[in-house]
Write a protein that holds these residues in place. Structure first.
Motif, mmCIF file in Angstrom:
data_model
loop_
_atom_site.group_PDB
_atom_site.id
_atom_site.type_symbol
_atom_site.label_atom_id
_atom_site.label_comp_id
_atom_site.label_asym_id
_atom_site.label_seq_id
_atom_site.Cartn_x
_atom_site.Cartn_y
_atom_site.Cartn_z
ATOM 1 N N ASP A 36 -16.481 5.250 9.563
ATOM 2 C CA ASP A 36 -15.772 4.001 9.834
ATOM 3 C C ASP A 36 -14.258 4.138 9.680
ATOM 4 N N ALA A 37 -13.775 5.301 9.309
ATOM 5 C CA ALA A 37 -12.332 5.505 9.130
ATOM 6 C C ALA A 37 -11.707 5.902 10.461
ATOM 7 N N HIS A 38 -11.593 4.941 11.365
ATOM 8 C CA HIS A 38 -10.998 5.212 12.679
ATOM 9 C C HIS A 38 -9.496 5.420 12.556
ATOM 10 N N CYS A 39 -8.856 4.624 11.698
ATOM 11 C CA CYS A 39 -7.407 4.701 11.526
ATOM 12 C C CYS A 39 -7.086 4.825 10.043
ATOM 13 N N ILE A 40 -6.172 5.736 9.711
ATOM 14 C CA ILE A 40 -5.763 5.966 8.321
ATOM 15 C C ILE A 40 -4.243 5.913 8.243
ATOM 16 N N MET A 41 -3.735 5.206 7.231
ATOM 17 C CA MET A 41 -2.299 5.036 7.050
ATOM 18 C C MET A 41 -1.901 5.434 5.640
ATOM 19 N N LEU A 50 -4.669 3.281 -4.049
ATOM 20 C CA LEU A 50 -3.335 3.610 -4.532
ATOM 21 C C LEU A 50 -3.399 5.020 -5.091
ATOM 22 N N LEU A 51 -2.658 5.917 -4.483
ATOM 23 C CA LEU A 51 -2.538 7.281 -4.962
ATOM 24 C C LEU A 51 -1.531 7.237 -6.109
ATOM 25 N N LYS A 52 -1.989 7.463 -7.322
ATOM 26 C CA LYS A 52 -1.133 7.275 -8.487
ATOM 27 C C LYS A 52 0.144 8.114 -8.391
ATOM 28 N N ASN A 53 1.279 7.475 -8.713
ATOM 29 C CA ASN A 53 2.598 8.121 -8.655
ATOM 30 C C ASN A 53 2.972 8.565 -7.247
ATOM 31 N N HIS A 54 2.297 8.039 -6.241
ATOM 32 C CA HIS A 54 2.427 8.600 -4.900
ATOM 33 C C HIS A 54 2.599 7.541 -3.816
ATOM 34 N N GLY A 55 1.670 6.584 -3.707
ATOM 35 C CA GLY A 55 1.846 5.579 -2.676
ATOM 36 C C GLY A 55 0.558 4.966 -2.178
ATOM 37 N N ILE A 56 0.664 4.351 -1.006
ATOM 38 C CA ILE A 56 -0.426 3.569 -0.418
ATOM 39 C C ILE A 56 -1.246 4.405 0.553
ATOM 40 N N LEU A 57 -2.563 4.212 0.518
ATOM 41 C CA LEU A 57 -3.467 4.806 1.497
ATOM 42 C C LEU A 57 -4.487 3.741 1.893
ATOM 43 N N VAL A 58 -4.553 3.427 3.178
ATOM 44 C CA VAL A 58 -5.541 2.461 3.659
ATOM 45 C C VAL A 58 -6.200 3.011 4.914
ATOM 46 N N MET A 59 -7.364 2.485 5.222
ATOM 47 C CA MET A 59 -8.055 2.874 6.448
ATOM 48 C C MET A 59 -8.802 1.685 7.012
ATOM 49 N N GLY A 60 -9.093 1.749 8.302
ATOM 50 C CA GLY A 60 -9.780 0.638 8.941
ATOM 51 C C GLY A 60 -10.640 1.094 10.101
ATOM 52 N N LEU A 120 -7.206 0.181 14.362
ATOM 53 C CA LEU A 120 -5.819 0.289 13.909
ATOM 54 C C LEU A 120 -5.289 -1.058 13.418
ATOM 55 N N PRO A 121 -5.491 -2.167 14.145
ATOM 56 C CA PRO A 121 -5.004 -3.447 13.622
ATOM 57 C C PRO A 121 -5.603 -3.816 12.267
ATOM 58 N N GLU A 122 -6.871 -3.483 12.035
ATOM 59 C CA GLU A 122 -7.474 -3.764 10.739
ATOM 60 C C GLU A 122 -6.771 -2.983 9.636
ATOM 61 N N ALA A 123 -6.499 -1.707 9.877
ATOM 62 C CA ALA A 123 -5.770 -0.912 8.896
ATOM 63 C C ALA A 123 -4.356 -1.456 8.710
ATOM 64 N N PHE A 124 -3.732 -1.905 9.794
ATOM 65 C CA PHE A 124 -2.375 -2.439 9.717
ATOM 66 C C PHE A 124 -2.302 -3.657 8.803
ATOM 67 N N ILE A 125 -3.198 -4.628 9.012
ATOM 68 C CA ILE A 125 -3.114 -5.844 8.208
ATOM 69 C C ILE A 125 -3.467 -5.542 6.757
ATOM 70 N N LYS A 126 -4.304 -4.546 6.530
ATOM 71 C CA LYS A 126 -4.625 -4.134 5.163
ATOM 72 C C LYS A 126 -3.375 -3.539 4.495
ATOM 73 N N HIS A 127 -2.663 -2.680 5.231
ATOM 74 C CA HIS A 127 -1.441 -2.098 4.682
ATOM 75 C C HIS A 127 -0.393 -3.171 4.453
ATOM 76 N N TRP A 128 -0.226 -4.057 5.416
ATOM 77 C CA TRP A 128 0.775 -5.121 5.293
ATOM 78 C C TRP A 128 0.500 -5.968 4.057
ATOM 79 N N SER A 129 -0.754 -6.347 3.860
ATOM 80 C CA SER A 129 -1.114 -7.205 2.732
ATOM 81 C C SER A 129 -0.929 -6.478 1.402
ATOM 82 N N LEU A 130 -1.302 -5.200 1.350
ATOM 83 C CA LEU A 130 -1.142 -4.432 0.119
ATOM 84 C C LEU A 130 0.333 -4.198 -0.183
#
Length: 253
Positions: A104-109, A169-179, A182-192
């Motif tokens: 289900d990980a079509h898009c990863i950010m 959340l990759l500790k000391n590193h940053g954000i990782l989301v998937m959807g 692509l729009p699903e991953a985008f709104i997840k990243h935007w919200s986080l």
């Protein structure tokens, strides 16, 4: 004309559409200030192809990415086209493990935004202290920092720590989301990202008000009631693409 030749002679229409959507997304990230020099990555699976995905050309800023200069690679990091640009090893290692193991990980950010890195570096990580953070209570995973992600053996731990979550959340590193899209991953990243920004601002002022588990449960239950038709994040992403088009529509090429 050159774009039409590229699309028709070298790739399927579905791949070209995926390339354009991904290129648009890179431009949106740049517009929103989520870029980090020539680093970080957004990847998508190539439709109708087994174990192939698209990634940004290493060396270009997000604002320079176009549909035609995205690099097509297989799950082992081999280039599947004659693109002259290299691929960042860190991007390949991190993203390929999820594309390989999660259908289900079509898009990863993955980004290094200031807010995302700050909250990922905070003891306790994301806290239930604002509207957007309430979206993620019980829905976010954490992974300890092990250095730059270039060693394949870290992939097993990334998958194990992610579990059934699709935001981390990759500790000391940053954000990782998937959807799944692509729009699903985008709104997840935007919200986080918004949750992290607001948490930073709130903690700088003093002791925050914590949202109770009962209210979080109601909030998450009712979120679907404010989603407009078209799929998760579609209307939001399309609105951002319209803004990008007013700046520079060359991502379509």
């Amino acid at each position: 004309m050159a774009t039409a030749v590229l699309r028709n002679s070298q790739m399927s229409e579905s791949e070209w559409k995926a390339r354009q959507e991904l290129a648009a997304c890179y431009r949106v990230f740049a517009m929103l200030g989520w870029d980090e020099m020539i680093y970080n990555h957004i990847t998508v699976k190539v439709p109708d192809e087994e174990d192939a995905f698209l990634i940004n050309p290493f060396g270009l800023h997000f604002s320079e990415v176009k549909a035609s200069n995205l690099v097509k690679i297989d799950i082992d990091g081999n280039k599947l086209d004659d693109n002259p640009y290299p691929v960042n090893l860190a991007g390949f290692v991190q993203h390929s493990v999820f594309h390989r193991n999660l259908p289900d990980a079509h898009c990863i950010m993955h980004t290094h935004t200031t807010a995302g890195m700050a909250v990922s570096s905070l003891e306790g990580g994301l806290q239930p202290v604002n509207f957007y953070a309430a979206n993620f209570v019980g829905q976010i995973a954490y992974h300890d920092f092990e250095g730059v992600t270039v060693r394949s053996e870290e992939g097993e731990r990334l998958i194990a720590h992610l579990g059934d979550k699709r935001a981390m959340l990759l500790k000391n590193h940053g954000i990782l989301v998937m959807g799944r899209t692509l729009p699903e991953a985008f709104i997840k990243h935007w919200s986080l990202q918004r949750a992290c920004e607001i948490q930073m601002a709130t903690l700088s002022m003093g002791k925050p008000l914590t949202i109770s588990p009962e209210v979080v449960a109601v909030h998450q239950r009712d979120l679907s009631k404010v989603q407009i038709p078209g799929g998760a994040g579609r209307a939001d992403f399309d609105a951002m693409v319209r803004r990008v088009d007013k700046i520079d529509p060359s991502w379509r090429e």
